[in-house]
Design a protein around this motif. Structure first.
Motif, PDB file in Angstrom:
ATOM      1  N   GLU A 131       0.668   8.358  12.332  1.00 44.47           N
ATOM      2  CA  GLU A 131      -0.421   9.336  12.416  1.00 44.47           C
ATOM      3  C   GLU A 131      -1.372   8.978  11.288  1.00 44.47           C
ATOM      4  O   GLU A 131      -1.079   9.204  10.108  1.00 44.47           O
ATOM      5  CB  GLU A 131       0.122  10.746  12.237  1.00 44.47           C
ATOM      6  N   TYR A 132      -2.503   8.358  11.630  1.00 43.81           N
ATOM      7  CA  TYR A 132      -3.448   7.875  10.620  1.00 43.81           C
ATOM      8  C   TYR A 132      -4.611   8.846  10.495  1.00 43.81           C
ATOM      9  O   TYR A 132      -5.242   9.210  11.486  1.00 43.81           O
ATOM     10  CB  TYR A 132      -3.970   6.488  11.011  1.00 43.81           C
ATOM     11  N   GLN A 133      -4.889   9.273   9.240  1.00 42.40           N
ATOM     12  CA  GLN A 133      -5.995  10.204   9.009  1.00 42.40           C
ATOM     13  C   GLN A 133      -6.730   9.829   7.733  1.00 42.40           C
ATOM     14  O   GLN A 133      -6.111   9.365   6.758  1.00 42.40           O
ATOM     15  CB  GLN A 133      -5.484  11.649   8.878  1.00 42.40           C
ATOM     16  N   GLU A 134      -8.035  10.041   7.735  1.00 42.20           N
ATOM     17  CA  GLU A 134      -8.864   9.842   6.543  1.00 42.20           C
ATOM     18  C   GLU A 134      -9.488  11.173   6.150  1.00 42.20           C
ATOM     19  O   GLU A 134     -10.025  11.877   7.005  1.00 42.20           O
ATOM     20  CB  GLU A 134      -9.967   8.816   6.816  1.00 42.20           C
ATOM     21  N   PHE A 135      -9.412  11.508   4.868  1.00 38.85           N
ATOM     22  CA  PHE A 135     -10.015  12.737   4.360  1.00 38.85           C
ATOM     23  C   PHE A 135     -10.973  12.380   3.224  1.00 38.85           C
ATOM     24  O   PHE A 135     -10.575  11.800   2.220  1.00 38.85           O
ATOM     25  CB  PHE A 135      -8.941  13.701   3.851  1.00 38.85           C
ATOM     26  N   GLU A 136     -12.235  12.703   3.424  1.00 38.70           N
ATOM     27  CA  GLU A 136     -13.281  12.375   2.448  1.00 38.70           C
ATOM     28  C   GLU A 136     -13.661  13.622   1.654  1.00 38.70           C
ATOM     29  O   GLU A 136     -13.653  14.734   2.201  1.00 38.70           O
ATOM     30  CB  GLU A 136     -14.528  11.840   3.156  1.00 38.70           C
TER      31      GLU A 136
END
Length: 335
Positions: A131-136
């Motif tokens: 489960e790949y996620q990016e949080f900026e």
């Protein structure tokens, strides 16, 4: 997607989470939210392992994910890489092997400050198993909202001037910004609205004065008010502000003026330019006004002068940095 929204939609913990967040505050927030939802306090002593970079990292990580849970359905492993931690290509291949070998009784949360190149094989393989996620962190146009929400969480409001000061001082460095907001909340538990004068009482006075004077100094440079700029410069240097720090702030200001001047050829809408530059509209609006005092060539010459001075500062070329900085300012605004 916000972290809270992501965690809320997760009904059951998956085997592998690969989370990118350059900002330490966001990585810590993800860990906290994830643990609160999926890892009961009663099982953490025996079924929660934290494996961070260091000697024999991959060996330790492999051992942690291969250890079966004790008296619980799942065992959880959390690993956190900051921006100073990295793996070489061979180590990444080994990491993928560990990821692929995860059992259904393990959940690994891998957090990193290093953004993946989505054209590489590592990412292509990873997205099939994780489960790949990016949080900026919130960008400048969203930072107002973020700050206000932090105060609203404690049933407090903050006036516009105070909000802008917090933004100018701490940008979107969320760890520092959050810490300062918590100090303010703690100092004024019974106050409904926080004002500029409240900030002056609680935020480090040295930091407050330094930043306020630096912004005033940059405004004077932008307006080509040489005499007043030099007077402000001397006052700051007498108070112990580092010349190299001032030079860096001036470099950032000139770069912003150059960017704004370039885009203002196509639009005079500061909000559109701010969106292009990923900046808050307020400093962009001020930069648009200041940039009229310079041609693009003048700004390029000033920046070249600053970069040359920066090299000389770092190599010790200038024995007296205070005097050298004054000369640079005079030369810069004389273009």
């Amino acid at each position: 997607m916000e972290i809270e929204e992501f965690i809320k939609k997760e009904k059951k913990a998956k085997k592998l989470y690969y989370i990118y967040a350059e900002n330490t505050y966001l990585r810590n927030k993800f860990k906290k939210e994830f643990m609160q939802k999926f890892i009961p306090h009663s099982i953490r002593d025996f079924n929660l392992a934290k494996v961070n970079p260091g000697d024999e990292y991959l060996k330790r990580l492999y051992s942690a994910v291969q250890t079966p849970p004790m008296g619980a359905e799942k065992r959880y492993i959390i690993s956190d890489f900051d921006d100073s931690d990295s793996l070489n290509q061979k180590q990444k291949e080994k990491l993928l092997e560990i990821f692929k070998g995860l059992s259904t009784s393990s959940t690994l949360v891998f957090l990193t400050a290093n953004k993946l190149d989505k054209r590489r094989k590592f990412y292509q393989a990873l997205k099939e198993i994780a489960e790949y996620q990016e949080f900026e962190p919130p960008r400048y146009r969203d930072l107002d909202k973020w700050i206000m929400e932090r105060f609203q969480k404690y049933n407090k409001k903050i006036d516009r001037q105070s909000l802008k000061i917090l933004e100018n001082m701490f940008s979107n460095k969320l760890e520092i910004l959050n810490s300062e907001i918590e100090k303010i909340i703690t100092r004024y538990p019974d106050k409904d609205k926080i004002s500029y004068y409240d900030l002056k009482e609680i935020i480090s006075r040295e930091k407050f004065i330094q930043d306020e004077e630096i912004f005033k100094f940059l405004d004077l440079i932008g307006d080509k008010k040489t005499d007043q700029a030099l007077l402000t410069l001397k006052e700051m240097l007498n108070k112990g502000v580092y010349p190299l720090y001032l030079l860096t702030m001036l470099k950032n200001q000139i770069e912003l003026l150059m960017q704004v001047k370039f885009y203002s050829q196509y639009t005079h809408n500061n909000k559109k330019i701010a969106a292009k530059l990923n900046k808050h509209p307020y400093p962009v609006k001020k930069a648009m006004k200041r940039s009229r005092n310079f041609s693009q060539k003048e700004l390029e010459q000033i920046l070249a002068e600053i970069l040359r001075a920066n090299r000389h500062f770092l190599t010790g070329y200038y024995p007296n940095q205070n005097t050298a900085l004054e000369m640079i300012i005079i030369k810069s605004v004389s273009y």
